[in-house]
Design a protein around this motif. Structure first.
Motif, short mmCIF file in Angstrom:
data_model
loop_
_atom_site.label_atom_id
_atom_site.label_comp_id
_atom_site.label_asym_id
_atom_site.label_seq_id
_atom_site.Cartn_x
_atom_site.Cartn_y
_atom_site.Cartn_z
N GLY A 75 0.76 -1.24 0.00
CA GLY A 75 0.00 0.00 0.00
C GLY A 75 0.79 1.28 0.00
O GLY A 75 0.22 2.36 0.13
N PHE A 102 -5.91 -0.47 3.63
CA PHE A 102 -5.22 0.80 3.84
C PHE A 102 -6.22 1.95 4.00
O PHE A 102 -7.31 1.90 3.45
CB PHE A 102 -4.31 1.13 2.65
CG PHE A 102 -3.56 -0.06 2.13
CD1 PHE A 102 -4.07 -0.83 1.11
CD2 PHE A 102 -2.35 -0.44 2.70
CE1 PHE A 102 -3.41 -1.94 0.64
CE2 PHE A 102 -1.68 -1.56 2.24
CZ PHE A 102 -2.21 -2.31 1.21
N LEU A 151 -0.47 8.05 2.89
CA LEU A 151 -0.85 6.86 3.64
C LEU A 151 -1.02 7.21 5.11
O LEU A 151 -0.13 7.79 5.73
CB LEU A 151 0.22 5.78 3.46
CG LEU A 151 -0.04 4.44 4.12
CD1 LEU A 151 -1.26 3.77 3.51
CD2 LEU A 151 1.18 3.53 3.98
N LYS A 176 -2.00 1.06 7.63
CA LYS A 176 -2.22 -0.11 6.80
C LYS A 176 -2.30 -1.37 7.64
O LYS A 176 -1.70 -1.46 8.71
CB LYS A 176 -1.09 -0.26 5.78
CG LYS A 176 0.28 -0.48 6.40
CD LYS A 176 1.35 -0.57 5.31
CE LYS A 176 2.74 -0.77 5.93
NZ LYS A 176 3.79 -0.81 4.88
#
Lengths: 115, 114
Positions: A102, B34, B46, B49
């Motif tokens: 990710g 995520f 981000l 996760k």
């Protein structure tokens, strides 16, 4: 500093014109991605490339084209065949190992408006 | 194919209140999940996760999320909202470490009321 640079930030186009959006990265990443963002639809994948001189269609590739001649660069051309091109376009990159975990790194986006 | 569904395109909370953003996933294989955050006219970054280790995952800015296999959910929470949390939040899924791409949800816009 390392990162992803998208240009231009804002772009206006007349109907029937092709336009190319630039994406450059200096992170030494193998994988690069183009996403389109529309309100209420999230991010939809246009094209992606795992390695130089190779790329794959995403979910909404019609009316778009890409090239990957250099590791650092992944330009997106929005052609006149794209019926509704007004949107926010995001470029991202990652190492191939990091994609599944990710860790995509995004540019700041290019907003295209068709007049 | 994997997919994620975010329940609620807009969520509004008062400053200091609990933040809860919902995400449900569909995957035929054990997923990696995520949360990303996007501030106005910027790219995504981000937030946290889940990659099959601890089911409760802590991220940046005080956010956390819990993976619940029985409910196929990965909801994002923060105990006390701050004005700076106002942004759009995206849930995403991949089918594991060998995945070539992420699939994103529709996004939830979080508004914080003073």
């Amino acid at each position: 500093d390392g990162g992803i640079t998208q240009s231009p930030k804002y772009l206006f186009r007349k109907e029937g014109q092709n336009v190319t959006l630039s994406c450059e990265q200096n992170l030494n990443h193998d994988a690069m991605y183009w996403y389109r963002q529309d309100p209420g639809q999230g991010l939809r994948l246009i094209y992606y490339s795992q390695i130089v001189n190779d790329f794959q269609k995403g979910d909404i590739a019609e009316g778009y084209s890409v090239s990957r001649e250099k590791k650092e660069s992944f330009p997106l051309t929005v052609t006149s065949a794209q019926k509704n091109p007004t949107a926010f376009y995001l470029c991202a990159s990652s190492t191939r190992r990091q994609v599944g975990t990710g860790e995509l790194f995004f540019g700041e986006g290019s907003r295209l408006t068709v007049l | 194919a994997q997919s994620v569904t975010q329940l609620g395109s807009h969520v509004s909370v008062s400053e200091g209140a609990l933040v809860l953003l919902r995400c449900n996933y569909s995957s035929s294989v054990p997923p990696y999940l995520f949360w990303y955050v996007q501030y106005p006219n910027q790219g995504l970054q981000l937030l946290l996760k889940y990659t099959s280790a601890a089911t409760l995952v802590k991220g940046i800015n005080g956010f956390e999320a819990e993976f619940k296999k029985s409910e196929t959910s990965f909801h994002l929470t923060k105990p006390s909202a701050h004005m700076s949390d106002a942004a759009e939040y995206f849930c995403a899924v991949s089918d594991g470490q060998g995945a070539q791409k992420l699939v994103f949800g529709q996004g939830t816009r979080l508004t914080i009321n003073p």
